[in-house]
Design a protein around this motif. Structure first.
Motif, PDB file in Angstrom:
ATOM      1  N   GLU A 212     106.243  26.350  62.786  1.00  0.00           N
ATOM      2  CA  GLU A 212     106.152  26.362  61.318  1.00  0.00           C
ATOM      3  C   GLU A 212     104.694  26.211  60.873  1.00  0.00           C
ATOM      4  O   GLU A 212     104.256  26.858  59.929  1.00  0.00           O
ATOM      5  CB  GLU A 212     107.020  25.237  60.720  1.00  0.00           C
ATOM      6  CG  GLU A 212     108.505  25.355  61.034  1.00  0.00           C
ATOM      7  CD  GLU A 212     109.184  26.579  60.399  1.00  0.00           C
ATOM      8  OE1 GLU A 212     108.534  27.324  59.652  1.00  0.00           O
ATOM      9  OE2 GLU A 212     110.386  26.792  60.686  1.00  0.00           O
TER      10      GLU A 212
ATOM     11  N   GLU B 191     106.451  27.502  54.339  1.00  0.00           N
ATOM     12  CA  GLU B 191     106.345  27.215  55.774  1.00  0.00           C
ATOM     13  C   GLU B 191     105.888  25.770  55.990  1.00  0.00           C
ATOM     14  O   GLU B 191     106.334  25.103  56.923  1.00  0.00           O
ATOM     15  CB  GLU B 191     105.379  28.175  56.474  1.00  0.00           C
ATOM     16  CG  GLU B 191     105.752  29.664  56.386  1.00  0.00           C
ATOM     17  CD  GLU B 191     106.997  30.057  57.173  1.00  0.00           C
ATOM     18  OE1 GLU B 191     107.790  29.183  57.585  1.00  0.00           O
ATOM     19  OE2 GLU B 191     107.187  31.278  57.360  1.00  0.00           O
TER      20      GLU B 191
ATOM     21  N   HIS C  16     108.778  23.693  55.697  1.00  0.00           N
ATOM     22  CA  HIS C  16     109.579  23.715  56.927  1.00  0.00           C
ATOM     23  C   HIS C  16     108.978  22.756  57.959  1.00  0.00           C
ATOM     24  O   HIS C  16     109.694  22.039  58.652  1.00  0.00           O
ATOM     25  CB  HIS C  16     109.618  25.125  57.538  1.00  0.00           C
ATOM     26  CG  HIS C  16     110.329  26.141  56.693  1.00  0.00           C
ATOM     27  ND1 HIS C  16     110.299  27.485  56.980  1.00  0.00           N
ATOM     28  CD2 HIS C  16     111.094  26.010  55.582  1.00  0.00           C
ATOM     29  CE1 HIS C  16     111.033  28.141  56.080  1.00  0.00           C
ATOM     30  NE2 HIS C  16     111.503  27.276  55.212  1.00  0.00           N
TER      31      HIS C  16
ATOM     32  N   GLU D 224     113.784  32.455  56.970  1.00  0.00           N
ATOM     33  CA  GLU D 224     112.951  33.315  57.826  1.00  0.00           C
ATOM     34  C   GLU D 224     113.396  34.780  57.747  1.00  0.00           C
ATOM     35  O   GLU D 224     112.581  35.690  57.869  1.00  0.00           O
ATOM     36  CB  GLU D 224     112.942  32.844  59.293  1.00  0.00           C
ATOM     37  CG  GLU D 224     112.689  31.350  59.549  1.00  0.00           C
ATOM     38  CD  GLU D 224     111.419  30.740  58.950  1.00  0.00           C
ATOM     39  OE1 GLU D 224     110.659  31.430  58.245  1.00  0.00           O
ATOM     40  OE2 GLU D 224     111.208  29.534  59.187  1.00  0.00           O
TER      41      GLU D 224
END
Ligand SMILES: [Fe+2]
Ligand SMILES: [Fe+2]
Length: 197
Positions: free
Chosen positions: A35, A66, A69, A151
């Protein structure tokens, strides 16, 4: 999410998810770095192509996503008392990056960088799907299901960005070549249960 939707040529070895489930701590550590790298490769594209507004505008919120994440994976590690530890060598991504034609044409390099990001998103999405279906912990099932959806969206975004700047037939031909190369890389790397890829 099927392989056809993602375009990938070779499905992940079915043994992978079983060994990954047994080493979920290592998978989470590797995942955290995936990530982080996803965020930094978007930053790098923004830095390299500031004259392309669509790249800057589309990728800026993805950097934040991201990074979100990454934070979410850190939380899963914390819950399990697993320290982050150092980054492991990422052979899959290392080999894919070797395919970037960055010696000559500027457009070629842009195309390759965007398509390789798309490939990594597609493969990650496939693996997150396997994790979401196979792990026993319901909270991790949900976690990986949500990431899989995110994703998959990024995969489409990178393809669309390539089509924005490069003629469609060039995108399509190069995409086919890279799908083949990616499958070759997957074939030669032994499935590792302590890695996402
Ligand atoms: Fe991500
Ligand atoms: Fe992503």
């Amino acid at each position: 999410m099927s392989l056809t939707t993602l375009g990938l040529e070779l499905p992940t070895d079915p043994r992978w998810v079983n060994i990954a489930a047994m080493q979920i701590g290592d998978v989470l550590i590797d995942h955290a770095y995936c990530e982080q790298k996803a965020a930094s490769s978007c930053i790098s594209l923004i830095v390299h192509y500031p004259e392309k507004p669509k790249i800057v505008e589309t990728l800026t919120p993805i950097v934040a996503e991201e990074w979100g994440h990454f934070q979410a994976v850190l939380k899963e590690l914390r819950k399990r008392n697993i320290p982050l530890g150092r980054q492991r060598k990422d052979e899959y991504v290392g080999q894919l990056l070797k395919l970037v034609r960055n010696k000559g044409d500027y457009e070629e390099a842009l195309l390759d960088r965007l398509l390789i990001c798309a490939l990594i998103e597609a493969r990650s999405c496939e693996r997150f799907k396997l994790l979401s279906e196979s792990l026993e912990d319901p909270s991790l099932q949900k976690f990986y299901r949500e990431l899989m959806i995110s994703e998959a969206g990024h995969y489409r975004t990178f393809i669309e960005l390539a089509e924005e700047y490069i003629p469609q037939d060039l995108v399509r031909n190069r995409w086919k070549e890279l799908l083949y190369e990616e499958a070759e890389i997957i074939k030669t790397l032994k499935p590792r249960g302590d890695r996402i890829h």
